[in-house]
Design a protein around this motif. Structure first.
Motif, short mmCIF file in Angstrom:
data_model
loop_
_atom_site.label_atom_id
_atom_site.label_comp_id
_atom_site.label_asym_id
_atom_site.label_seq_id
_atom_site.Cartn_x
_atom_site.Cartn_y
_atom_site.Cartn_z
N SER A 44 0.83 -1.20 0.00
CA SER A 44 0.00 0.00 0.00
C SER A 44 0.87 1.25 0.00
CB SER A 44 -0.92 -0.01 1.22
OG SER A 44 -0.17 0.18 2.40
N GLU A 45 0.26 2.38 -0.31
CA GLU A 45 0.92 3.68 -0.25
C GLU A 45 0.05 4.59 0.61
OE1 GLU A 45 3.80 4.72 -1.41
OE2 GLU A 45 4.35 2.98 -2.65
N ASP A 46 0.71 5.42 1.41
CA ASP A 46 -0.03 6.23 2.37
C ASP A 46 0.08 7.71 2.04
OD1 ASP A 46 -1.45 7.09 4.48
OD2 ASP A 46 -0.06 6.42 6.04
N PHE A 47 -1.04 8.30 1.64
CA PHE A 47 -1.11 9.74 1.37
C PHE A 47 -2.04 10.42 2.37
CE2 PHE A 47 -0.20 7.57 -2.65
CZ PHE A 47 0.95 8.22 -3.06
N THR A 48 -2.19 9.80 3.55
CA THR A 48 -3.15 10.29 4.54
C THR A 48 -2.92 11.75 4.90
OG1 THR A 48 -3.36 8.06 5.45
CG2 THR A 48 -4.06 9.87 6.87
N TYR A 49 -1.65 12.14 5.07
CA TYR A 49 -1.36 13.49 5.60
C TYR A 49 -1.12 14.50 4.49
CZ TYR A 49 -0.95 10.14 9.25
OH TYR A 49 -1.23 9.10 10.07
N LEU A 56 -5.68 10.07 1.86
CA LEU A 56 -6.16 8.70 1.62
C LEU A 56 -4.97 7.74 1.58
CD1 LEU A 56 -5.31 8.09 -1.56
CD2 LEU A 56 -7.38 9.38 -2.04
N ASN A 57 -5.28 6.45 1.73
CA ASN A 57 -4.28 5.45 1.41
C ASN A 57 -4.88 4.49 0.39
OD1 ASN A 57 -5.58 3.20 2.75
ND2 ASN A 57 -4.82 4.03 4.69
N LEU A 58 -4.00 3.82 -0.35
CA LEU A 58 -4.47 2.96 -1.43
C LEU A 58 -3.46 1.86 -1.68
CD1 LEU A 58 -2.42 4.43 -3.45
CD2 LEU A 58 -4.38 5.73 -4.23
N ASN A 59 -3.90 0.84 -2.44
CA ASN A 59 -2.97 -0.22 -2.79
C ASN A 59 -2.29 0.10 -4.12
OD1 ASN A 59 -4.64 -0.99 -4.91
ND2 ASN A 59 -5.44 -2.80 -3.88
N HIS A 60 -1.45 -0.81 -4.57
CA HIS A 60 -0.63 -0.49 -5.74
C HIS A 60 -1.45 -0.45 -7.03
CE1 HIS A 60 3.37 -1.56 -3.56
NE2 HIS A 60 2.81 -0.45 -3.15
N GLU A 61 -2.72 -0.93 -6.96
CA GLU A 61 -3.59 -0.85 -8.14
C GLU A 61 -4.46 0.41 -8.11
OE1 GLU A 61 -3.26 -4.18 -6.62
OE2 GLU A 61 -1.65 -4.14 -8.12
N GLY A 62 -4.33 1.20 -7.05
CA GLY A 62 -5.12 2.43 -6.96
C GLY A 62 -6.42 2.28 -6.18
N ALA A 63 -6.70 1.08 -5.65
CA ALA A 63 -7.93 0.89 -4.86
C ALA A 63 -7.77 1.60 -3.52
CB ALA A 63 -8.21 -0.59 -4.67
N TYR A 116 4.94 13.08 5.36
CA TYR A 116 5.09 11.82 6.11
C TYR A 116 5.62 12.17 7.50
CZ TYR A 116 4.82 9.85 1.40
OH TYR A 116 4.42 9.52 0.13
N PRO A 117 5.11 11.46 8.53
CA PRO A 117 5.46 11.84 9.90
C PRO A 117 6.85 11.34 10.34
CG PRO A 117 3.94 9.99 9.92
CD PRO A 117 4.11 10.38 8.48
#
Ligand SMILES: [Zn+2]
Length: 649
Positions: free
Chosen positions: A541-546, A550-557, A628-629
């Motif tokens: 997954s990739e984390d764009f929360t801050y 949002l966070n999402l998986n490598h397919e964009g879900a 990122y924190p």
């Protein structure tokens, strides 16, 4: 007057018409009286010992076949219970839906059972005249795929949780019911459990392991793992009690721990002893399963823990830092949770409801010590631990749900949510007492250090609270006032007020005073820490929360959208998919590039979203760049957090 009387009598007719009309309508429903009674547990010995034989050899179909012999003292009604409220789960999670095939005999004659019409975990039988025991047969059906639940039988290993393979008589404390358990395993497989093996048995059968008689309490508290590939490491040679790391794995090479890795796990034991000054087991087994076939797990017990994690735990050590507080967490529970337990959480048997109000101690302080002991033992480096704490601090600093829901109320989540996925986690909250609890205990630790000029710390609380009755594992219950009193014995302060403010408050933001008093501050940069990177890589997954929220998986879900974030404001939701970024097919790296590029200009980030069968384009007007924190050292404040994480000599 006449007219008046006439009108009165007309009113009287009208008034009478109401009840008359109601008599014509069907009556309102009323409840039936309770249909049956399940005896409440009493603290008296159940007469006789219950035989429990589990056949765990059906690997192909993943079925445990169970035979129980339950002694009875006379004819009449009797109620058998399947455990519902499971210790460590803090909720009504007993897997009754996987329980099947119940057939009961007495003296060769079939005895019909009826399920209680209200409590589906209770079975009523009528013991026939002359019967001395009930012969009970049933199966526990392991999930065969993940969507059915946690898979507990895999081709190379299995996990018997005794609560799943037992019926027991209602009316008795679980500590007062004795069992003689045994398990039949596939040929050549090795079991590991905190149960003690009965070496000599007059009815010894091949592949059957017999255990010493034990109470239902200890039985349910002593699960078993078994595997084709098995290795045991002694973590405390010559210590006060045997402590073993019992490892099973999908493949034999996954058992290849290096001596340096084992030394770190030995340090975990030593650092725990230095912290608590006690142990509460006769022996301790880490039941450690390394598998992507059997479901992962982390479940505490007095004398063992079920620890299920990635198959590459040893072989890809550098990639798995994010899984390395697991053993320290579950081990800590032997002291915090099993030995010392909230008084309202302790129940006399497994079918009396639990109350979870103090889980911020049970789980919150365990989360705290889990990371601290992982750092002190070397399971995590200091930097990895700081990075992990930064992630926790950022998550809970953005937990906007505290506006309506205080932290203490999240202790109800094991009952009301049972870890089902949530559409809006930051607004709903979810078992936040674990990691926000961790921040509160860091707050308390640094406060004690400040108040006592470094003479005392939360270590002193741990020794005073958990270090009593060394060697005993008789549960010692506590209440809120006991926690406050012990804190006051370490460093006098308004601890009740301190805790209530944090447990019942509405923010804004997370309790971050412990980080500040620890000599650090929470900051955000455009690069994730290597700890966060490896944690995200494991989850794919990739984390764009801050940043965009949002966070999402490598397919964009999309996995989660932060409430009130830029992504929230354009209507993105968990379950939708980002198909394209600025007109180009989705790639997580391109999304990072787009967020960075938007920082320099005023153009929004354009996302093509697939939500079910609908496609639409949204423009996210966000120009803050990637965030990122991290924890940054504040040189103006003593590095108390570094002291906390340093090994005890
Ligand atoms: Zn826990």
């Amino acid at each position: 007057v006449k007219t008046f009387l006439a009108s009165v009598s007309f009113a009287a007719v009208l008034a009478a018409a109401g009840p008359l009309a109601a008599q014509d309508a069907p009556p309102q429903p009323q409840p039936l009286p309770p249909s049956s009674e399940i005896p409440f547990p009493r603290d008296v010995a159940y007469p006789g010992t219950i035989g429990l034989q589990v056949d765990a050899t059906d690997l192909d179909r993943r079925i445990f076949n169970v035979h129980e012999t339950i002694p009875v003292t006379g004819p009449g009604p009797m109620t058998l219970l399947y455990p519902k409220w499971l210790p460590g789960n803090h909720g009504p999670t007993g897997p009754i839906d996987k329980f099947a095939g119940l057939i009961i005999h007495a003296g060769g004659q079939r005895v019909e059972w009826t399920r209680d019409p209200v409590d589906v975990y209770a079975f009523h039988v009528n013991v026939p005249q002359g019967a001395t025991q009930l012969d009970v047969e049933f199966q526990f059906l392991s999930p065969t795929e993940q969507r059915q639940g946690r898979i507990v039988v895999a081709p190379e290993m299995l996990n018997v949780e005794w609560n799943a393979v037992v019926l027991y008589p209602a009316g008795y404390f679980s500590r007062d019911i004795m069992f003689a358990p045994s398990v039949k395993l596939p040929t050549g497989w090795t079991p590991a459990t905190a149960l003690e093996v009965e070496p000599v048995h007059d009815k010894t059968l091949p592949d059957v392991t017999y255990f010493k008689n034990t109470s239902l309490n200890t039985l349910v508290d002593s699960p078993l793992i078994a595997g084709r590939y098995y290795r045991q490491f002694d973590l405390d040679p010559g210590g006060p009690a045997r402590v073993s790391l019992d490892v099973i794995a999908d493949k034999p090479e996954q058992l290849d721990a290096t001596p340096a890795q084992i030394d770190i796990h030995k340090q975990l034991v030593q650092q725990a002893y230095k912290l608590y000054g006690s142990h509460h087991y006769n022996h301790y087994d880490f039941l450690f399963s390394l598998s992507d076939q059997m479901g992962g797990n982390g479940l505490e017990h007095h004398q063992s823990s079920e620890d299920g994690t990635t198959p590459t735990y040893f072989t890809e050590w550098d990639k798995n830092a994010a899984s390395r507080d697991l053993l320290a967490h579950e081990y800590t529970h032997s002291w915090n949770g099993k030995f010392r337990r909230p008084a309202d959480l302790w129940t006399p048997n497994f079918n009396v409801p639990m109350r979870d109000s103090l889980l911020w101690v049970y789980e919150g302080q365990t989360q705290y010590w889990g990371y601290v002991l992982a750092a002190r033992s070397g399971l995590l480096t200091r930097q990895q631990t700081l990075d992990a704490i930064a992630g926790v601090a950022a998550t809970y600093d953005h937990r906007i749900g505290r506006e309506w829901r205080a932290l203490e109320d999240t202790t109800e989540d094991p009952i009301l949510s049972m870890r089902r996925p949530e559409p809006w986690r930051s607004w709903q909250r979810s078992e936040d007492y674990y990691s926000e609890g961790q921040l509160i205990w860091l707050d308390a630790d640094t406060k004690i250090r400040e108040l006592t000029h470094g003479q005392k710390s939360l270590d002193d609380f741990a020794r005073a609270f958990f270090g009593v009755h060394n060697g005993s594992f008789v549960t010692d219950p506590y209440r809120f006032e006991d926690v406050v009193a012990t804190l006051n014995s370490v460093a006098p302060y308004d601890w009740a007020g301190f805790l209530r403010t944090r447990l019942l408050g509405h923010g804004p933001g997370a309790p971050l005073d412990g980080i500040a008093r620890g000599g650090y501050r929470l900051i955000y940069t455009d690069t994730p820490s290597s700890y966060e990177k490896s944690a995200n890589a494991r989850r794919k997954s990739e984390d764009f929360t801050y940043s965009i929220g949002l966070n999402l998986n490598h397919e964009g879900a999309i996995g989660d959208v932060l409430w009130n974030s830029p992504a929230f404001k354009v209507g993105l939701i968990a379950g939708a998919q980002i198909v394209a970024v600025n007109g180009v097919a989705f790639d997580p790296e391109d999304l990072k590039t787009a967020i960075t590029a938007a920082k320099a200009g005023s153009a929004p980030i354009e996302l093509l979203i697939k939500d079910g069968k609908r496609y639409r384009t949204v423009a996210i007007d966000y120009h803050g760049g990637l965030r990122y924190p991290h924890l940054e050292r504040d040189p103006a404040v003593p590095a108390r957090l570094d002291d906390i994480l340093a090994p005890r000599k």
